[in-house]
Write a protein that holds these residues in place. Structure first.
Motif, mmCIF file in Angstrom:
data_model
loop_
_atom_site.group_PDB
_atom_site.id
_atom_site.type_symbol
_atom_site.label_atom_id
_atom_site.label_comp_id
_atom_site.label_asym_id
_atom_site.label_seq_id
_atom_site.Cartn_x
_atom_site.Cartn_y
_atom_site.Cartn_z
ATOM 1 N N PHE A 1 24.095 5.887 -35.035
ATOM 2 C CA PHE A 1 24.833 6.651 -34.022
ATOM 3 C C PHE A 1 26.126 7.182 -34.624
ATOM 4 O O PHE A 1 26.602 6.699 -35.653
ATOM 5 C CB PHE A 1 25.135 5.775 -32.798
ATOM 6 N N LYS B 1 21.556 0.550 -26.847
ATOM 7 C CA LYS B 1 22.163 1.863 -26.626
ATOM 8 C C LYS B 1 23.242 1.791 -25.545
ATOM 9 O O LYS B 1 24.314 2.409 -25.677
ATOM 10 C CB LYS B 1 21.093 2.891 -26.243
ATOM 11 N N SER C 1 27.283 8.904 -29.766
ATOM 12 C CA SER C 1 26.179 9.848 -29.601
ATOM 13 C C SER C 1 25.001 9.449 -30.475
ATOM 14 O O SER C 1 25.166 9.161 -31.665
ATOM 15 C CB SER C 1 26.619 11.270 -29.962
ATOM 16 N N PHE C 2 23.810 9.449 -29.877
ATOM 17 C CA PHE C 2 22.573 9.191 -30.593
ATOM 18 C C PHE C 2 21.838 10.497 -30.890
ATOM 19 O O PHE C 2 20.669 10.481 -31.264
ATOM 20 C CB PHE C 2 21.681 8.255 -29.781
ATOM 21 N N ASN D 1 20.968 11.152 -37.260
ATOM 22 C CA ASN D 1 20.633 9.821 -36.751
ATOM 23 C C ASN D 1 19.121 9.622 -36.730
ATOM 24 O O ASN D 1 18.390 10.398 -36.122
ATOM 25 C CB ASN D 1 21.165 9.638 -35.326
#
Length: 440
Positions: free
Chosen positions: A133, A213, A228-229, A240
């Motif tokens: 991430f 998450k 942010s993923f 990622n």
């Protein structure tokens, strides 16, 4: 996860609320919060929600669906706020219709069915996920900016790595939630981080990924950052990934992928499983990489696969076989990114591998060398097949893959394809800054 929690024990711990957690078709975490007084109602599977308001579940004419808690996943969560720490209990749920039949949009139930099929063949799927991430600073209004907050690279330390304290706090919260942490470090790109936790049974790891998450997002926020993923926030930098390390365990606890007498250390079961994954890699791409942005990560030069191939300890291949053998023998499937629904992803990967075992699919020759090199990628008769370059191509391959349709069912399969096709069409209709700069 269950640590002997009961309604009485929760009352002693002053836990007032229970979170009923589930996941929509596209991997978004959902939850319903109830008070402790409704504990028995919840555990008896009598809590309803509006399925027509959650992607993939049902229409307005049959909108009532039930949340069926999985008591093995019951665990305590401790979230901190400005007022202090407050405990809640959480449990993962399967989604069923009013007759108790798994709802068509319940991907957790899909994974259960794939696991049951594996069990009939004498196998249990073990999964380990590498979680990546980015951390971004917030502006004065609390909105995320797109400026990275450090200049760190792989395994750098402070002051190059300015997310070190936040990452350590994330890892500590994970430990409090029952995770066994393996490693955490700054990743290759500025502002990018990776945390790996202990592998386990596929269903448990899918649940843990959803919790992971949420922990990352919560801890980042209270440290003035946004996590942010997104697969590829920046061009010219690594993106990622969600690398999935897979192995099959036999009922006697032996790793079915290891064979000490083979030259590679891999069993015939492992070879067939790998062959099945490769055979369905294109069809699974729209599930492993379900967004338009996903395919901007899958480009040469950023340790992301671009060809359908397997190799030992080669990070440019779709499937990498890490060097560990014995109980740690595993297959690393490298295409997936964090926007994938983990339940659906694990279900189709397992189904593909089992098909390879059942059909004795032959394993193609190992790809050797840097596969970003065209001369290497073209080696052998006909060269290597390319991984899909965009979401539209991925969906075309998915529509031709009957294995995936079998896992999802016709209705949900068509719903998924139509929604993702609309996403690809919406992107194609937009005029982007690059086009303005290039053509105006």
């Amino acid at each position: 996860m269950n640590r002997g929690l009961t309604k009485e024990r929760l009352a002693e711990m002053e836990v007032e609320y229970l979170l009923l957690q589930f996941t929509d078709l596209f991997g978004a975490a959902k939850q319903l919060m109830i008070h402790r007084e409704e504990w028995d109602t919840a555990m008896e599977g009598r809590i309803l929600f509006d399925g027509s308001s959650v992607a993939g579940f049902s229409g307005v004419e049959e909108s009532d669906l039930l949340l069926i808690p999985d008591p093995r996943t019951l665990h305590l969560q401790r979230w901190r706020s400005a007022e202090g720490e407050w405990p809640v209990a959480a449990v993962f749920c399967d989604v069923c219709d009013m007759e108790g039949v798994p709802a068509q949009g319940c991907t957790r139930s899909m994974l259960r069915r794939s696991l049951e099929e594996a069990e009939q063949l004498g196998f249990m799927l073990q999964v380990g996920i590498e979680g990546e991430f980015f951390l971004f600073p917030l502006d004065a209004q609390g909105n995320p900016t797109v400026d990275v907050h450090d200049t760190g690279g792989y395994c750098d330390v402070f002051p190059l790595d300015r997310g070190e304290r936040t990452r350590m706090e994330i890892m500590e919260v994970m430990r409090n939630h029952g995770f066994r942490i393996e490693a955490g470090h700054h990743e290759v790109a500025p502002g990018q981080h990776e945390i790996n936790f202990r592998f386990g049974d596929a269903l448990e790891i899918a649940d843990r990924w959803q919790t992971f998450k949420q922990i990352v997002l919560h801890v980042a926020s209270r440290n003035g950052l946004f996590a942010s993923f997104m697969p590829k926030p920046f061009s010219g930098r690594n993106g990622n990934a969600m690398h999935c390390n897979l192995s099959l365990q036999r009922a006697d606890g032996i790793n079915a992928f290891y064979h000490r007498d083979s030259a590679s250390g891999l069993s015939e079961t492992a070879n067939r499983f790998i062959a099945g994954l490769l055979q369905h890699a294109k069809g699974m791409s729209a599930i492993a990489n379900p967004t338009v942005n996903s395919y901007k990560r899958l480009m040469p030069g950023y340790e992301a696969p671009t060809n359908i191939a397997w190799s030992r300890s080669n990070r440019t291949a779709t499937i990498r076989i890490p060097g560990a053998r014995g109980p740690q023998t595993r297959v690393e499937y490298r295409p997936p990114d964090p926007t994938a629904n983990p339940y659906l992803l694990f279900a189709v990967m397992l189904k593909a591998g089992l098909e390879g075992i059942r059909c004795q699919t032959p394993l193609p020759p190992e790809a050797v060398g840097n596969l970003y090199n065209r001369d290497v990628a073209d080696q052998g008769a006909g060269g290597l097949e390319n991984y899909p370059r965009d979401l539209r191509a991925a969906l075309d391959h998915m529509k031709e893959d009957e294995m995936i349709r079998d896992v999802m069912g016709n209705h949900l399969f068509e719903f998924y394809v139509q929604n993702k096709q609309a996403e690809a069409d919406a992107f194609a209709a937009e005029v982007h800054p690059w086009e303005i700069g290039k053509y105006l």
